[in-house]
Design a protein around this motif. Structure first.
Motif, PDB file in Angstrom:
ATOM      1  N   ALA A 179       0.822  -1.120  -0.042  1.00  0.00           N
ATOM      2  CA  ALA A 179      -0.062  -0.086   0.068  1.00  0.00           C
ATOM      3  C   ALA A 179       0.837   1.251  -0.069  1.00  0.00           C
ATOM      4  CB  ALA A 179      -0.976  -0.008   1.163  1.00  0.00           C
ATOM      5  N   GLY A 180       1.999   1.367   0.720  1.00  0.00           N
ATOM      6  CA  GLY A 180       2.882   2.487   0.796  1.00  0.00           C
ATOM      7  C   GLY A 180       3.757   2.823  -0.346  1.00  0.00           C
ATOM      8  N   GLN A 181       3.627   1.493  -1.681  1.00  0.00           N
ATOM      9  CA  GLN A 181       4.086   1.783  -2.650  1.00  0.00           C
ATOM     10  C   GLN A 181       3.362   2.345  -3.798  1.00  0.00           C
ATOM     11  OE1 GLN A 181       6.520  -1.423  -4.340  1.00  0.00           O
ATOM     12  NE2 GLN A 181       7.483  -1.843  -2.410  1.00  0.00           N
ATOM     13  N   GLY A 182       2.065   2.552  -3.106  1.00  0.00           N
ATOM     14  CA  GLY A 182       0.888   3.135  -4.275  1.00  0.00           C
ATOM     15  C   GLY A 182       0.210   1.957  -4.776  1.00  0.00           C
ATOM     16  N   ALA A 183       0.158   0.819  -4.311  1.00  0.00           N
ATOM     17  CA  ALA A 183      -0.604  -0.043  -5.042  1.00  0.00           C
ATOM     18  C   ALA A 183      -1.931  -0.014  -4.649  1.00  0.00           C
ATOM     19  CB  ALA A 183      -0.126  -1.585  -4.557  1.00  0.00           C
ATOM     20  N   ASP A 184      -2.963  -0.426  -5.435  1.00  0.00           N
ATOM     21  CA  ASP A 184      -4.457  -0.443  -5.165  1.00  0.00           C
ATOM     22  C   ASP A 184      -5.122  -1.607  -5.225  1.00  0.00           C
ATOM     23  OD1 ASP A 184      -4.421  -0.916  -7.798  1.00  0.00           O
ATOM     24  OD2 ASP A 184      -5.756   0.525  -8.336  1.00  0.00           O
ATOM     25  N   SER A 185      -4.333  -2.784  -5.433  1.00  0.00           N
ATOM     26  CA  SER A 185      -4.633  -4.242  -5.481  1.00  0.00           C
ATOM     27  C   SER A 185      -3.455  -5.006  -5.314  1.00  0.00           C
ATOM     28  CB  SER A 185      -5.452  -4.426  -6.648  1.00  0.00           C
ATOM     29  OG  SER A 185      -4.360  -4.185  -8.014  1.00  0.00           O
ATOM     30  N   LEU A 186      -3.604  -6.209  -4.654  1.00  0.00           N
ATOM     31  CA  LEU A 186      -2.833  -7.311  -4.134  1.00  0.00           C
ATOM     32  C   LEU A 186      -3.257  -8.486  -4.347  1.00  0.00           C
ATOM     33  CD1 LEU A 186       0.187  -7.587  -2.791  1.00  0.00           C
ATOM     34  CD2 LEU A 186      -1.089  -7.841  -0.677  1.00  0.00           C
ATOM     35  N   ALA A 187      -2.437  -9.111  -5.414  1.00  0.00           N
ATOM     36  CA  ALA A 187      -2.796 -10.792  -5.435  1.00  0.00           C
ATOM     37  C   ALA A 187      -1.877 -11.514  -4.459  1.00  0.00           C
ATOM     38  CB  ALA A 187      -2.387 -11.090  -6.976  1.00  0.00           C
ATOM     39  N   VAL A 188      -2.910 -12.336  -3.847  1.00  0.00           N
ATOM     40  CA  VAL A 188      -2.315 -13.209  -2.586  1.00  0.00           C
ATOM     41  C   VAL A 188      -2.834 -14.919  -3.097  1.00  0.00           C
ATOM     42  CG1 VAL A 188      -2.752 -11.615  -1.111  1.00  0.00           C
ATOM     43  CG2 VAL A 188      -4.702 -13.104  -1.324  1.00  0.00           C
ATOM     44  N   GLU A 189      -1.954 -15.682  -2.382  1.00  0.00           N
ATOM     45  CA  GLU A 189      -2.110 -17.053  -2.555  1.00  0.00           C
ATOM     46  C   GLU A 189      -3.162 -17.568  -1.700  1.00  0.00           C
ATOM     47  OE1 GLU A 189       1.861 -18.738  -4.209  1.00  0.00           O
ATOM     48  OE2 GLU A 189       2.246 -18.298  -2.173  1.00  0.00           O
ATOM     49  N   GLU A 190      -4.397 -17.410  -2.202  1.00  0.00           N
ATOM     50  CA  GLU A 190      -5.467 -17.615  -1.022  1.00  0.00           C
ATOM     51  C   GLU A 190      -5.409 -19.120  -0.740  1.00  0.00           C
ATOM     52  OE1 GLU A 190      -9.251 -16.541  -3.114  1.00  0.00           O
ATOM     53  OE2 GLU A 190      -9.005 -14.344  -2.491  1.00  0.00           O
ATOM     54  N   HIS A 191      -4.861 -19.956  -1.584  1.00  0.00           N
ATOM     55  CA  HIS A 191      -5.030 -21.475  -1.336  1.00  0.00           C
ATOM     56  C   HIS A 191      -4.021 -21.789  -0.114  1.00  0.00           C
ATOM     57  CE1 HIS A 191      -1.715 -20.701  -4.011  1.00  0.00           C
ATOM     58  NE2 HIS A 191      -1.194 -21.943  -3.923  1.00  0.00           N
ATOM     59  N   HIS A 192      -3.117 -20.750   0.347  1.00  0.00           N
ATOM     60  CA  HIS A 192      -2.207 -20.981   1.196  1.00  0.00           C
ATOM     61  C   HIS A 192      -2.642 -20.013   2.637  1.00  0.00           C
ATOM     62  CE1 HIS A 192       1.734 -20.225   3.467  1.00  0.00           C
ATOM     63  NE2 HIS A 192       1.802 -21.351   3.574  1.00  0.00           N
ATOM     64  N   LEU A 193      -3.008 -19.034   2.392  1.00  0.00           N
ATOM     65  CA  LEU A 193      -3.428 -17.931   3.430  1.00  0.00           C
ATOM     66  C   LEU A 193      -4.530 -18.652   4.444  1.00  0.00           C
ATOM     67  CD1 LEU A 193      -3.382 -14.468   1.875  1.00  0.00           C
ATOM     68  CD2 LEU A 193      -1.587 -15.365   3.464  1.00  0.00           C
ATOM     69  N   THR A 194      -4.386 -18.490   5.805  1.00  0.00           N
ATOM     70  CA  THR A 194      -5.509 -18.875   6.726  1.00  0.00           C
ATOM     71  C   THR A 194      -6.603 -17.708   6.467  1.00  0.00           C
ATOM     72  OG1 THR A 194      -4.450 -17.694   8.355  1.00  0.00           O
ATOM     73  CG2 THR A 194      -3.979 -20.141   8.221  1.00  0.00           C
ATOM     74  N   VAL A 195      -7.651 -17.921   6.919  1.00  0.00           N
ATOM     75  CA  VAL A 195      -8.720 -16.830   7.031  1.00  0.00           C
ATOM     76  C   VAL A 195      -8.351 -15.857   7.892  1.00  0.00           C
ATOM     77  CG1 VAL A 195     -10.991 -16.626   7.745  1.00  0.00           C
ATOM     78  CG2 VAL A 195     -10.604 -18.520   6.362  1.00  0.00           C
ATOM     79  N   SER A 196      -7.882 -16.149   9.044  1.00  0.00           N
ATOM     80  CA  SER A 196      -7.363 -14.935   9.957  1.00  0.00           C
ATOM     81  C   SER A 196      -6.166 -14.089   9.380  1.00  0.00           C
ATOM     82  CB  SER A 196      -6.959 -15.559  11.243  1.00  0.00           C
ATOM     83  OG  SER A 196      -5.731 -16.414  11.077  1.00  0.00           O
ATOM     84  N   ARG A 197      -5.311 -14.903   8.785  1.00  0.00           N
ATOM     85  CA  ARG A 197      -4.359 -13.971   8.041  1.00  0.00           C
ATOM     86  C   ARG A 197      -4.660 -13.061   6.903  1.00  0.00           C
ATOM     87  NH1 ARG A 197       1.549 -16.770   5.939  1.00  0.00           N
ATOM     88  NH2 ARG A 197       2.865 -15.032   7.078  1.00  0.00           N
ATOM     89  N   HIS A 198      -6.023 -13.596   6.126  1.00  0.00           N
ATOM     90  CA  HIS A 198      -6.492 -12.983   5.059  1.00  0.00           C
ATOM     91  C   HIS A 198      -7.220 -11.770   5.627  1.00  0.00           C
ATOM     92  CE1 HIS A 198      -9.010 -12.019   1.528  1.00  0.00           C
ATOM     93  NE2 HIS A 198      -8.060 -12.615   0.699  1.00  0.00           N
ATOM     94  N   ARG A 199      -7.705 -12.015   6.732  1.00  0.00           N
ATOM     95  CA  ARG A 199      -8.518 -10.784   7.449  1.00  0.00           C
ATOM     96  C   ARG A 199      -7.460  -9.722   7.977  1.00  0.00           C
ATOM     97  NH1 ARG A 199     -12.554 -14.412  11.086  1.00  0.00           N
ATOM     98  NH2 ARG A 199     -14.293 -14.795   9.446  1.00  0.00           N
ATOM     99  N   ALA A 200      -6.300 -10.454   8.377  1.00  0.00           N
ATOM    100  CA  ALA A 200      -5.246  -9.277   8.790  1.00  0.00           C
ATOM    101  C   ALA A 200      -4.813  -8.420   7.755  1.00  0.00           C
ATOM    102  CB  ALA A 200      -3.973 -10.123   9.590  1.00  0.00           C
ATOM    103  N   LEU A 201      -4.628  -9.260   6.616  1.00  0.00           N
ATOM    104  CA  LEU A 201      -4.169  -8.195   5.522  1.00  0.00           C
ATOM    105  C   LEU A 201      -5.037  -7.322   4.927  1.00  0.00           C
ATOM    106  CD1 LEU A 201      -2.730 -11.064   3.077  1.00  0.00           C
ATOM    107  CD2 LEU A 201      -1.728  -9.877   4.695  1.00  0.00           C
ATOM    108  N   ALA A 202      -6.449  -7.415   5.149  1.00  0.00           N
ATOM    109  CA  ALA A 202      -7.693  -6.489   4.715  1.00  0.00           C
ATOM    110  C   ALA A 202      -7.493  -5.508   5.834  1.00  0.00           C
ATOM    111  CB  ALA A 202      -8.718  -7.129   4.562  1.00  0.00           C
ATOM    112  N   THR A 203      -6.792  -5.648   6.927  1.00  0.00           N
ATOM    113  CA  THR A 203      -7.350  -4.702   8.032  1.00  0.00           C
ATOM    114  C   THR A 203      -6.035  -3.794   8.305  1.00  0.00           C
ATOM    115  OG1 THR A 203      -8.471  -6.275   9.576  1.00  0.00           O
ATOM    116  CG2 THR A 203      -7.440  -4.421  10.466  1.00  0.00           C
ATOM    117  N   VAL A 204      -5.004  -4.578   7.635  1.00  0.00           N
ATOM    118  CA  VAL A 204      -3.748  -3.409   7.838  1.00  0.00           C
ATOM    119  C   VAL A 204      -3.781  -2.459   6.391  1.00  0.00           C
ATOM    120  CG1 VAL A 204      -2.244  -4.928   6.614  1.00  0.00           C
ATOM    121  CG2 VAL A 204      -1.201  -3.041   8.192  1.00  0.00           C
ATOM    122  N   ALA A 205      -4.256  -3.029   5.408  1.00  0.00           N
ATOM    123  CA  ALA A 205      -4.325  -2.107   4.123  1.00  0.00           C
ATOM    124  C   ALA A 205      -5.644  -2.011   3.538  1.00  0.00           C
ATOM    125  CB  ALA A 205      -3.262  -2.814   3.258  1.00  0.00           C
TER     126      ALA A 205
END
Length: 368
Positions: A94-120
């Motif tokens: 987000a600090g680099q100016g990205a408006d979107s981020l592709a993540v590996e949903e098959h590897h992330l836990t639900v709680s970690r995915h939520r944490a990403l959405a919270t911080v950015a």
């Protein structure tokens, strides 16, 4: 080697930018290793708008056999080891100016995915899917060289075991000895838990060694693999202990050997995954062993022991050159035992000699 890793990251970038995503976060350890070379445990890789970053909880250190991360890749070390590198990386994106981020949903836990959405919260999270895994399917010659050395180590360890006294020793003891020999010959460690199966246990895929002792007349099936510089290979063989094999053992062994040979001979660029499986499976099916067959004939190997492609009845896709796979048919007869023969090979075109066999321990039915 920096150019190799930079090229891999560039190919991944082409994939997610074509889908309209500004940055990507790679969290699956084998995928981080593929794109960034060796990295501390739990490190993540950010492919950002302005620069790529390896985000680590602790500073990288030289490690035997693996080395350090790609020297051209900037490293961001968390100020406190209690933080989550993935969450920090999302904030950096987000600090680099990205408006979107592709993540590996098959590897992330639900709680970690939520944490990403919270911080950015302004980042639109998308799924990069199995893009890195697909890049990993075809190996370069440096990767194949690591697999080849790993196969040589596994062959050495197995060969030495076959020269020792086996009767009276437990499956567990033999498995531990094999794993020690792998390390003695230069492996990082075993590629997976070593399987030693005797008598009625023999021929089982993934058998966990027990305290059963080797007896005269047993089938002994062994499956092991070495990890070398992160790359994992596999070999499986079946033998008879102490005496000349019984007629039923010879017949079953010859049948599985014929199936394994049919699978190996079907390996070629352009061959459908399921056709390789069918070539081996038909040999055993026609002999009446359809109910005793494993769910697949083989699979890819590399930074993980079980990668794409899957050589299975319903698998979709075709083989490319320079794809390493196992061919490992087997039959287990409850109460009696069975046979499993397993090789690691690299798909090569006929002009280059056809499939390259990496595991060369004899497949003759030996009485040990």
């Amino acid at each position: 080697m920096s150019e190799v890793y930079a090229n891999r990251r560039s190919r991944l970038r082409d994939h997610f930018t074509a889908a309209g995503t500004a940055a990507a976060l790679v969290t699956r350890p084998a995928n981080v290793r593929y794109l960034a070379a060796a990295a501390p445990q739990d490190s993540v890789l950010l492919l950002g708008r302005r620069e790529d970053l390896l985000v680590c909880a602790v500073p990288p250190e030289d490690r035997p056999y693996e080395g350090r991360p790609d020297e051209s890749l900037p490293v961001h070390v968390l100020p406190a080891p209690a933080g989550d590198p993935a969450v920090v990386a999302a904030g950096l994106a987000a600090g680099q100016g990205a408006d979107s981020l592709a993540v590996e949903e098959h590897h992330l836990t639900v709680s970690r995915h939520r944490a990403l959405a919270t911080v950015a919260p302004r980042l639109r999270l998308t799924d990069v899917g199995g893009a890195v895994e697909q890049l990993r399917v075809v190996k370069d010659e440096e990767e194949i060289s690591c697999l080849r050395i790993g196969a040589e180590i596994a062959d050495q360890a197995l060969g030495e075991l076959l020269e020792s006294i086996l009767v009276g020793r437990t499956e567990r003891h033999l498995a531990l000895e094999l794993e020690r020999r792998l390390v003695d010959h230069g492996a990082d460690g075993p590629a997976f838990p070593t399987s030693v199966a005797t008598g009625p246990h023999s021929g089982r895929r993934g058998h966990r060694p027990t305290d059963r002792r080797v007896e005269e007349g047993d089938f002994l099936s062994v499956c092991l693999g070495a990890t070398y510089r992160g790359y994992r290979c596999e070999i499986g063989r079946t033998f008879v202990i102490g005496t000349s094999p019984a007629d039923w053992q010879i017949q079953l062994y010859d049948l599985v050997f014929s199936a394994q040979r049919a699978g190996r001979e079907a390996l070629a660029p352009g061959a459908a995954y399921r056709d390789v499986d069918r070539a081996a499976r038909q040999v055993l099916d026609s002999a009446g062993f359809a109910e005793a067959l494993p769910p697949l004939t083989g699979h890819g190997v590399g930074l993980e022991i079980d990668e794409d492609p899957q050589l299975a009845p319903a698998a979709m896709g075709k083989l490319d050159a320079c794809v390493p796979v196992t061919v490992e048919p087997g039959v287990h007869l409850p109460g009696r035992g069975g046979v499993r023969i397993d090789d690691t090979l690299v798909v090569r075109p006929e002009a280059d000699g056809g499939p390259e066999l990496l595991t060369i321990t004899t497949k003759e039915l030996l009485a040990l």
